[in-house]
Write a protein that holds these residues in place. Structure first.
Motif, mmCIF file in Angstrom:
data_model
loop_
_atom_site.group_PDB
_atom_site.id
_atom_site.type_symbol
_atom_site.label_atom_id
_atom_site.label_comp_id
_atom_site.label_asym_id
_atom_site.label_seq_id
_atom_site.Cartn_x
_atom_site.Cartn_y
_atom_site.Cartn_z
ATOM 1 N N ALA A 241 0.799 -1.223 0.000
ATOM 2 C CA ALA A 241 0.000 0.000 0.000
ATOM 3 C C ALA A 241 0.834 1.277 0.000
ATOM 4 C CB ALA A 241 -0.940 0.004 1.208
ATOM 5 N N ASP A 242 2.096 1.201 0.432
ATOM 6 C CA ASP A 242 2.936 2.396 0.493
ATOM 7 C C ASP A 242 3.897 2.514 -0.682
ATOM 8 O OD1 ASP A 242 4.341 0.205 1.359
ATOM 9 O OD2 ASP A 242 5.251 1.163 3.102
ATOM 10 N N LEU A 243 3.692 1.738 -1.712
ATOM 11 C CA LEU A 243 4.487 1.861 -2.935
ATOM 12 C C LEU A 243 3.712 2.656 -3.986
ATOM 13 C CD1 LEU A 243 6.083 -1.663 -3.619
ATOM 14 C CD2 LEU A 243 7.280 0.450 -3.035
ATOM 15 N N PRO A 244 4.407 3.327 -4.904
ATOM 16 C CA PRO A 244 3.705 3.962 -6.026
ATOM 17 C C PRO A 244 2.869 2.915 -6.764
ATOM 18 C CG PRO A 244 5.983 4.702 -5.938
ATOM 19 C CD PRO A 244 5.858 3.583 -4.942
ATOM 20 N N LYS A 245 1.745 3.340 -7.323
ATOM 21 C CA LYS A 245 0.814 2.396 -7.948
ATOM 22 C C LYS A 245 1.454 1.545 -9.027
ATOM 23 C CE LYS A 245 -3.469 4.934 -7.005
ATOM 24 N NZ LYS A 245 -4.661 5.593 -7.594
ATOM 25 N N ASP A 246 2.343 2.147 -9.835
ATOM 26 C CA ASP A 246 2.957 1.385 -10.921
ATOM 27 C C ASP A 246 3.892 0.300 -10.376
ATOM 28 O OD1 ASP A 246 4.733 3.331 -9.996
ATOM 29 O OD2 ASP A 246 5.747 3.532 -11.933
ATOM 30 N N GLU A 247 4.591 0.594 -9.285
ATOM 31 C CA GLU A 247 5.495 -0.402 -8.696
ATOM 32 C C GLU A 247 4.707 -1.536 -8.050
ATOM 33 O OE1 GLU A 247 8.695 1.027 -6.227
ATOM 34 O OE2 GLU A 247 8.818 2.922 -7.347
ATOM 35 N N ALA A 248 3.631 -1.191 -7.365
ATOM 36 C CA ALA A 248 2.793 -2.212 -6.738
ATOM 37 C C ALA A 248 2.144 -3.096 -7.797
ATOM 38 C CB ALA A 248 1.725 -1.554 -5.874
ATOM 39 N N ALA A 249 1.741 -2.470 -8.910
ATOM 40 C CA ALA A 249 1.117 -3.229 -10.002
ATOM 41 C C ALA A 249 2.116 -4.207 -10.616
ATOM 42 C CB ALA A 249 0.582 -2.279 -11.067
ATOM 43 N N THR B 13 4.959 -2.251 10.656
ATOM 44 C CA THR B 13 3.837 -1.902 11.529
ATOM 45 C C THR B 13 2.507 -1.724 10.797
ATOM 46 O OG1 THR B 13 4.354 0.473 11.425
ATOM 47 C CG2 THR B 13 5.382 -0.820 13.195
ATOM 48 N N ASP B 14 2.552 -1.485 9.473
ATOM 49 C CA ASP B 14 1.314 -1.338 8.690
ATOM 50 C C ASP B 14 1.060 -2.568 7.819
ATOM 51 O OD1 ASP B 14 0.945 1.155 9.807
ATOM 52 O OD2 ASP B 14 1.826 2.246 8.116
ATOM 53 N N ASP B 15 1.629 -3.683 8.214
ATOM 54 C CA ASP B 15 1.516 -4.924 7.440
ATOM 55 C C ASP B 15 0.073 -5.432 7.437
ATOM 56 O OD1 ASP B 15 1.982 -7.402 6.202
ATOM 57 O OD2 ASP B 15 3.915 -7.635 7.199
ATOM 58 N N ARG B 16 -0.451 -5.705 6.233
ATOM 59 C CA ARG B 16 -1.790 -6.270 6.099
ATOM 60 C C ARG B 16 -1.739 -7.732 5.649
ATOM 61 N NH1 ARG B 16 -6.258 -3.218 5.539
ATOM 62 N NH2 ARG B 16 -7.019 -4.528 3.824
ATOM 63 N N SER B 17 -0.534 -8.240 5.432
ATOM 64 C CA SER B 17 -0.361 -9.625 4.992
ATOM 65 C C SER B 17 -0.012 -10.556 6.157
ATOM 66 C CB SER B 17 0.731 -9.706 3.920
ATOM 67 O OG SER B 17 0.352 -8.961 2.777
ATOM 68 N N MET C 232 6.641 -13.485 17.465
ATOM 69 C CA MET C 232 7.626 -14.456 16.982
ATOM 70 C C MET C 232 9.042 -13.965 17.247
ATOM 71 S SD MET C 232 5.931 -15.906 13.424
ATOM 72 C CE MET C 232 5.701 -14.267 12.678
ATOM 73 N N ALA C 233 9.271 -12.660 17.045
ATOM 74 C CA ALA C 233 10.606 -12.092 17.273
ATOM 75 C C ALA C 233 10.987 -12.161 18.750
ATOM 76 C CB ALA C 233 10.639 -10.650 16.777
ATOM 77 N N LYS C 234 10.032 -11.844 19.628
ATOM 78 C CA LYS C 234 10.301 -11.895 21.069
ATOM 79 C C LYS C 234 10.584 -13.326 21.518
ATOM 80 C CE LYS C 234 7.511 -7.817 22.182
ATOM 81 N NZ LYS C 234 6.234 -7.341 22.792
ATOM 82 N N ARG C 235 9.803 -14.259 21.011
ATOM 83 C CA ARG C 235 9.988 -15.666 21.367
ATOM 84 C C ARG C 235 11.381 -16.152 20.986
ATOM 85 N NH1 ARG C 235 6.159 -19.988 18.403
ATOM 86 N NH2 ARG C 235 7.282 -19.133 16.602
ATOM 87 N N ALA C 236 11.871 -15.688 19.828
ATOM 88 C CA ALA C 236 13.185 -16.117 19.345
ATOM 89 C C ALA C 236 14.332 -15.326 19.956
ATOM 90 C CB ALA C 236 13.226 -15.986 17.819
ATOM 91 N N GLY C 237 14.006 -14.270 20.686
ATOM 92 C CA GLY C 237 15.058 -13.438 21.251
ATOM 93 C C GLY C 237 15.772 -12.618 20.199
ATOM 94 N N SER C 238 15.074 -12.293 19.122
ATOM 95 C CA SER C 238 15.679 -11.532 18.027
ATOM 96 C C SER C 238 15.846 -10.064 18.391
ATOM 97 C CB SER C 238 14.813 -11.626 16.764
ATOM 98 O OG SER C 238 14.653 -12.956 16.346
ATOM 99 N N ASP C 239 16.841 -9.435 17.804
ATOM 100 C CA ASP C 239 17.028 -7.986 17.904
ATOM 101 C C ASP C 239 15.966 -7.373 16.987
ATOM 102 O OD1 ASP C 239 17.845 -5.311 17.441
ATOM 103 O OD2 ASP C 239 19.905 -5.816 17.939
ATOM 104 N N MET C 240 14.959 -6.697 17.559
ATOM 105 C CA MET C 240 13.784 -6.275 16.792
ATOM 106 C C MET C 240 13.800 -4.791 16.450
ATOM 107 S SD MET C 240 9.754 -7.078 17.632
ATOM 108 C CE MET C 240 9.901 -6.426 19.299
ATOM 109 N N THR C 241 13.444 -4.490 15.197
ATOM 110 C CA THR C 241 13.312 -3.118 14.718
ATOM 111 C C THR C 241 11.930 -2.953 14.098
ATOM 112 O OG1 THR C 241 15.678 -2.937 14.207
ATOM 113 C CG2 THR C 241 14.204 -1.365 13.130
ATOM 114 N N GLU C 242 11.226 -1.894 14.454
ATOM 115 C CA GLU C 242 9.913 -1.638 13.864
ATOM 116 C C GLU C 242 10.032 -0.531 12.821
ATOM 117 O OE1 GLU C 242 6.541 -1.287 16.350
ATOM 118 O OE2 GLU C 242 7.006 -3.109 17.493
ATOM 119 N N ILE C 243 9.441 -0.767 11.663
ATOM 120 C CA ILE C 243 9.454 0.202 10.571
ATOM 121 C C ILE C 243 8.011 0.421 10.116
ATOM 122 C CG2 ILE C 243 10.225 0.698 8.224
ATOM 123 C CD1 ILE C 243 12.651 -1.085 8.728
ATOM 124 N N LYS C 244 7.592 1.669 10.034
ATOM 125 C CA LYS C 244 6.244 1.981 9.567
ATOM 126 C C LYS C 244 6.193 1.740 8.063
ATOM 127 C CE LYS C 244 2.702 5.616 9.455
ATOM 128 N NZ LYS C 244 1.622 4.657 9.825
#
Length: 252
Positions: free
Chosen positions: A159-167, A201-205, A214-226
């Motif tokens: 949803a955050d890509l230009p329409k032509d790239e998403a298409a 953070t805006d993932d619809r998939s 899942m990241a917390k369970r695995a003890g992963s170094d987590m980064t959130e990106i909008k």
């Protein structure tokens, strides 16, 4: 001591030495496993950024005909690397790197808006535990493969890509076999190798809360990106920064 026993000991020793070397040497190889319902072309911008920073990037174009096929293809690419590699997986690619990450060539793992399963879990099982808000999935006529409705693809996946790239991503999506989505993972590599995780953070998939859990369970170094599920394409600079950070930490 019989010959067979000596051979087993020699093999175990060699594997241990290779694994240690993979974790001790500078990590300059980045191997990326794209997700299902997409192909590797969306990783071009992130790849160019990483290559300008001195990394050697390879993208696995797995067939998604079965989970075993995809793990095998990833291992073939890993075997071609000169030195240790950081293994990166997006979406379904997270399932693949969890298994393929046991390769002695792999120094660490990065999950990008990805499934990060534990032993005995499947993509379908994880996805149904906390459903996402989008994903208009369709079946092929033979009932064996899945794809996203091209009309719904931009909103559900990118949803955050230009329409032509998403298409374009919609047109180049790789159909996924039901077998790949229902396959259960063995002992996860993240239990023995350091991992990083990016939550879109805006993932619809994939439900962002599932990504966090899942990241917390695995003890992963987590980064959130909008960003949308296509965070690798819409925010290539930020994704590349996490990958570079992981590679540098592994190189210390």
């Amino acid at each position: 001591m019989n010959r067979r026993y000596v051979a087993i000991l020699a093999l175990a020793f060699t594997t241990s030495v290779i694994a240690f070397a993979a974790q001790a040497a500078d990590v300059k190889n980045i191997v990326i496993v794209h997700g299902a319902l997409a192909d590797g072309s969306g990783w071009r911008k992130a790849t160019e950024i990483l290559e300008k920073r001195g990394f050697n990037v390879t993208i696995v174009q797995e067939p998604i005909t079965s989970f075993a096929d995809d793990v095998a293809m990833t291992n073939r690419v890993l075997d071609l690397q000169d030195g240790p590699a950081l293994l990166v997986g997006h979406s379904y690619g997270g399932m693949v790197i969890t298994e393929a990450g046991h390769s002695p060539h792999v120094a660490g793992l990065v999950y990008v808006a990805a499934f990060q399963p534990d032993k005995g879990e499947s993509l379908l099982g994880l996805a149904s535990s906390k459903p996402a808000s989008g994903m208009n999935i369709r079946e092929t006529k033979d009932g064996k493969y899945l794809y996203i409705d091209p009309v719904a693809f931009p909103n559900d996946f990118a949803a955050d890509l230009p329409k032509d790239e998403a298409a374009f991503l919609a047109k180049s999506q790789v159909f996924a076999s039901k077998e790949a989505f229902s396959a259960k993972v063995g002992e996860p590599a993240w239990k023995v190798k350091k991992s990083w995780s990016i939550v879109a953070t805006d993932d619809r998939s994939i439900n962002p809360d599932l990504e966090r859990d899942m990241a917390k369970r695995a003890g992963s170094d987590m980064t959130e990106i909008k960003a949308s599920h296509a965070v690798f394409a819409s925010q290539p600079e930020k994704v590349a920064e996490v990958i570079e950070k992981a590679a540098k930490e592994l190189s210390r």
